[in-house]
Design an enzyme around this catalytic site. Sequence first.
Site, short mmCIF file in Angstrom:
data_model
loop_
_atom_site.label_atom_id
_atom_site.label_comp_id
_atom_site.label_asym_id
_atom_site.label_seq_id
_atom_site.Cartn_x
_atom_site.Cartn_y
_atom_site.Cartn_z
N TYR A 146 -38.83 -52.60 -19.95
CA TYR A 146 -37.80 -53.58 -19.54
C TYR A 146 -38.37 -55.00 -19.57
CZ TYR A 146 -33.96 -55.45 -16.69
OH TYR A 146 -32.88 -56.18 -16.22
N THR A 176 -29.20 -58.14 -7.88
CA THR A 176 -27.76 -58.37 -7.65
C THR A 176 -27.15 -57.10 -7.09
OG1 THR A 176 -27.81 -59.86 -9.55
CG2 THR A 176 -25.64 -59.16 -8.79
#
Length: 324
Positions: A146, A176
């Site tokens: 990632y 988030t």
Amino acid sequence: MNILVSGGAGFIGSHLCEILLTQGHQVTALDNFITGRHSNLVDFIDHPAFKLYEHDIIEPFTQLTEPVDALFHLASPASPVGYAKNPIETHLVNSVGTHNMLKLALHYQAKYLVTSTSEAYGDPLEHPQREEYWGNVNPIGPRSCYDESKRFTESLSMEYVRQFGLDGRIVRLFNTYGPRNDPTDGRVVPNFINQALNGEPITIYGDGKQTRSFSYVSDIVQGLLKVMFSEGTKGELFNLGNPDERTMLDFAQSIRTIVNPTLEIVFLPAREDDPTRRCPDITKAKTRLGWQPTVTLQEGLHKTIAYFRTEKEQREATLGEKSA
Ligand code: UDP
């Protein structure tokens, strides 16, 4: 405007599509549903200005019938559990997939925004993290599929701006949360809330002193719109996040207090390469865009817990129907 959203069935992508539709845009969403979910789309799937293509962007997308004015490129697994399960797909979507999105944006001379990540800073040695900080990433560790592929995405996107004049920009998103968070993606918010709702012990990985800074999803979507459509953002990079930094122990206690103060908190082995501190410096977004988060953790958690409660009830009702 005609707007393309890659990853439109994802957690943040689906909220972005919904807002764009309410603003009167034509929205085309692409998603391969590796981590995106059909249930994220139910509130607007029948909107006449919305089109969905089940498409993996590592293949070129050739089905557009009209030019695109703006392209939000959000497609990628984003949870540590999600990318650990799909590491090669993660590399490919953030390299070949990004290249396809860049070519598409350039072809139509569209505005382009790609979401990168606070993971680009790795386990940061500078705190809070400013956009200028180059990061501290393990290039071969379990998170590198990632971290490194997002760093590649950033680099490739900047080359399109420099070499071809693409009207592109980059956002680094910090943690988030909110409604449509996948309850099974293993991230800390769904894990803690589900554990609390199920009356199970809350699991902390490591000693719980590691920190994260959580943004409510509506703040992030507003930030994405500001970065895409404000003057002077071409070729720029912005952190979007909430500087309200919490330890995971403090965070577990907040959720426990709201849902069930009697729950046990248990400590499990730390994840490999788990960043120890993470907090955005958002001075640039504040001064250049007039953007800052407005939803407090308390307010956001209440809304998110309500969402998870409803999801759980619906799941249980469906299971009940199946077994009846
Ligand atoms: N975490 C935890 N318990 C859980 C899930 C996560 O203590 O059940 C911790 C994890 O080790 C990390 C933080 O919460 O320090 C945030 O993890 P998450 O997977 O949400 O995302 P990350 O910020 O690591 O990408």
